[in-house]
Motif scaffolding. Structure first.
Motif, mmCIF file in Angstrom:
data_model
loop_
_atom_site.group_PDB
_atom_site.id
_atom_site.type_symbol
_atom_site.label_atom_id
_atom_site.label_comp_id
_atom_site.label_asym_id
_atom_site.label_seq_id
_atom_site.Cartn_x
_atom_site.Cartn_y
_atom_site.Cartn_z
ATOM 1 N N UNK A 167 -3.952 -7.142 -0.052
ATOM 2 C CA UNK A 167 -3.902 -7.511 1.366
ATOM 3 C C UNK A 167 -4.229 -6.307 2.237
ATOM 4 N N UNK A 168 -4.545 -6.577 3.503
ATOM 5 C CA UNK A 168 -4.779 -5.494 4.466
ATOM 6 C C UNK A 168 -3.515 -4.650 4.638
ATOM 7 N N UNK A 169 -2.363 -5.299 4.622
ATOM 8 C CA UNK A 169 -1.101 -4.576 4.788
ATOM 9 C C UNK A 169 -0.874 -3.601 3.638
ATOM 10 N N UNK A 170 -1.197 -4.013 2.411
ATOM 11 C CA UNK A 170 -1.004 -3.101 1.285
ATOM 12 C C UNK A 170 -2.048 -1.986 1.303
ATOM 13 N N UNK A 171 -3.229 -2.275 1.836
ATOM 14 C CA UNK A 171 -4.241 -1.230 1.997
ATOM 15 C C UNK A 171 -3.753 -0.157 2.969
ATOM 16 N N UNK A 172 -3.133 -0.590 4.060
ATOM 17 C CA UNK A 172 -2.586 0.365 5.026
ATOM 18 C C UNK A 172 -1.444 1.167 4.407
ATOM 19 N N UNK A 173 -0.597 0.494 3.617
ATOM 20 C CA UNK A 173 0.494 1.193 2.932
ATOM 21 C C UNK A 173 -0.069 2.227 1.963
ATOM 22 N N UNK A 174 -1.142 1.880 1.274
ATOM 23 C CA UNK A 174 -1.787 2.820 0.356
ATOM 24 C C UNK A 174 -2.298 4.051 1.099
ATOM 25 N N UNK A 175 -2.946 3.830 2.234
ATOM 26 C CA UNK A 175 -3.469 4.959 3.015
ATOM 27 C C UNK A 175 -2.342 5.903 3.427
ATOM 28 N N UNK A 176 -1.242 5.326 3.902
ATOM 29 C CA UNK A 176 -0.104 6.154 4.311
ATOM 30 C C UNK A 176 0.540 6.838 3.107
ATOM 31 N N UNK A 177 0.653 6.105 1.996
ATOM 32 C CA UNK A 177 1.263 6.684 0.789
ATOM 33 C C UNK A 177 0.431 7.847 0.262
ATOM 34 N N UNK A 178 -0.882 7.718 0.342
ATOM 35 C CA UNK A 178 -1.764 8.797 -0.087
ATOM 36 C C UNK A 178 -1.527 10.041 0.764
ATOM 37 N N UNK A 179 -1.402 9.853 2.067
ATOM 38 C CA UNK A 179 -1.162 10.986 2.971
ATOM 39 C C UNK A 179 0.197 11.632 2.685
ATOM 40 N N UNK A 180 1.226 10.816 2.482
ATOM 41 C CA UNK A 180 2.563 11.352 2.193
ATOM 42 C C UNK A 180 2.553 12.087 0.851
ATOM 43 N N UNK A 181 1.907 11.511 -0.154
ATOM 44 C CA UNK A 181 1.838 12.146 -1.473
ATOM 45 C C UNK A 181 1.089 13.479 -1.401
ATOM 46 N N UNK A 182 0.038 13.525 -0.617
ATOM 47 C CA UNK A 182 -0.730 14.768 -0.472
ATOM 48 C C UNK A 182 0.123 15.840 0.197
ATOM 49 N N UNK A 183 0.846 15.474 1.268
ATOM 50 C CA UNK A 183 1.703 16.441 1.975
ATOM 51 C C UNK A 183 2.825 16.972 1.090
ATOM 52 N N UNK A 184 3.306 16.135 0.186
ATOM 53 C CA UNK A 184 4.440 16.506 -0.663
ATOM 54 C C UNK A 184 4.031 16.974 -2.056
ATOM 55 N N UNK A 185 2.720 17.016 -2.320
ATOM 56 C CA UNK A 185 2.222 17.334 -3.655
ATOM 57 C C UNK A 185 2.913 16.455 -4.693
ATOM 58 N N UNK A 186 2.940 15.172 -4.421
ATOM 59 C CA UNK A 186 3.696 14.209 -5.213
ATOM 60 C C UNK A 186 2.792 13.413 -6.157
ATOM 61 N N UNK A 187 3.422 12.783 -7.120
ATOM 62 C CA UNK A 187 2.748 11.815 -7.979
ATOM 63 C C UNK A 187 2.768 10.477 -7.257
ATOM 64 N N UNK A 188 1.623 9.800 -7.242
ATOM 65 C CA UNK A 188 1.509 8.498 -6.603
ATOM 66 C C UNK A 188 1.413 7.434 -7.678
ATOM 67 N N UNK A 189 2.301 6.454 -7.597
ATOM 68 C CA UNK A 189 2.270 5.315 -8.510
ATOM 69 C C UNK A 189 1.751 4.098 -7.772
ATOM 70 N N UNK A 190 0.741 3.454 -8.337
ATOM 71 C CA UNK A 190 0.182 2.232 -7.769
ATOM 72 C C UNK A 190 0.671 1.075 -8.621
ATOM 73 N N UNK A 191 1.325 0.102 -8.000
ATOM 74 C CA UNK A 191 1.854 -1.019 -8.763
ATOM 75 C C UNK A 191 1.304 -2.336 -8.234
ATOM 76 N N UNK A 192 0.915 -3.183 -9.173
ATOM 77 C CA UNK A 192 0.505 -4.552 -8.860
ATOM 78 C C UNK A 192 1.282 -5.453 -9.806
ATOM 79 N N UNK A 193 2.012 -6.395 -9.241
ATOM 80 C CA UNK A 193 2.807 -7.318 -10.046
ATOM 81 C C UNK A 193 2.112 -8.674 -10.085
ATOM 82 N N UNK A 194 1.809 -9.145 -11.284
ATOM 83 C CA UNK A 194 1.187 -10.447 -11.470
ATOM 84 C C UNK A 194 2.303 -11.463 -11.576
ATOM 85 N N UNK A 195 2.327 -12.377 -10.617
ATOM 86 C CA UNK A 195 3.405 -13.362 -10.516
ATOM 87 C C UNK A 195 3.189 -14.475 -11.535
ATOM 88 N N UNK A 196 3.774 -14.335 -12.700
ATOM 89 C CA UNK A 196 3.596 -15.302 -13.782
ATOM 90 C C UNK A 196 4.309 -16.623 -13.515
#
Length: 158
Positions: free
Chosen positions: A15-44
């Motif tokens: 979704x567009x909302x998760x794309x925006x969250x990704x952009x912000x998470x990337x910026x936060x991870x870069x500032x903190x020198x952090x590991x970024x985990x990307x998760x997608x849950x398939x709703x079985x």
């Protein structure tokens, strides 16, 4: 007091909302020198209603998730992140993200979009984001995006 996050998990559903969250998470991870985990849950749970379910639906959903998260991982690396992990899980996105992946990834921050793809479920039982806020073992940051981003999300859901 400044918080420092080292393991940031971001929920990606396409979704567009998760794309925006990704952009912000990337910026936060870069500032903190952090590991970024990307998760997608398939709703079985959605597959259980299909009487002719033979596993092909799961295979297609997995292919989509691999492609989606692979593209996001490439973008994160191009934006300067060195440590990016992909997590594709199966089950209820609410519990998978907030309980299972958050713990196994050892997340100290989960970032989510304010809205996702499933407007019907949100109306009936509450959103994934709301559930994550209540049940996550770590901090949760909700990314709202700009007003124009939210307008686009609303248009897509209607």
């Amino acid at each position: 007091m400044t918080l420092s996050y080292k393991r940031i998990l971001v929920a990606i559903d396409g979704s567009k909302a998760s794309e925006q969250a990704f952009k912000e998470a990337t910026a936060v991870a870069r500032r903190n020198n952090a590991t970024l985990g990307l998760v997608h849950a398939i709703d079985t749970r959605a597959f259980s209603a299909v009487t002719s379910y033979d596993g092909a639906m799961t295979d297609k959903a997995t292919e989509y998730a691999e492609k989606l998260l692979g593209e996001y991982k490439d973008v994160a690396i191009k934006n300067g992140l060195e440590h990016v992990e992909i997590h594709i899980e199966y089950g209820s996105p609410k519990t998978v993200i907030s309980r299972e992946v958050a713990k196994s990834f050892n997340a100290d921050l989960i970032m989510c979009g304010a809205t996702g793809l499933n407007a019907v479920e949100r109306l009936l039982v509450g959103s994934v984001t709301e559930y994550v806020i209540r049940h996550a073992p770590c901090d949760v940051l909700i990314v709202r995006g700009t007003a124009s981003d939210l307008d686009e999300v609303v248009k897509e859901e209607l």
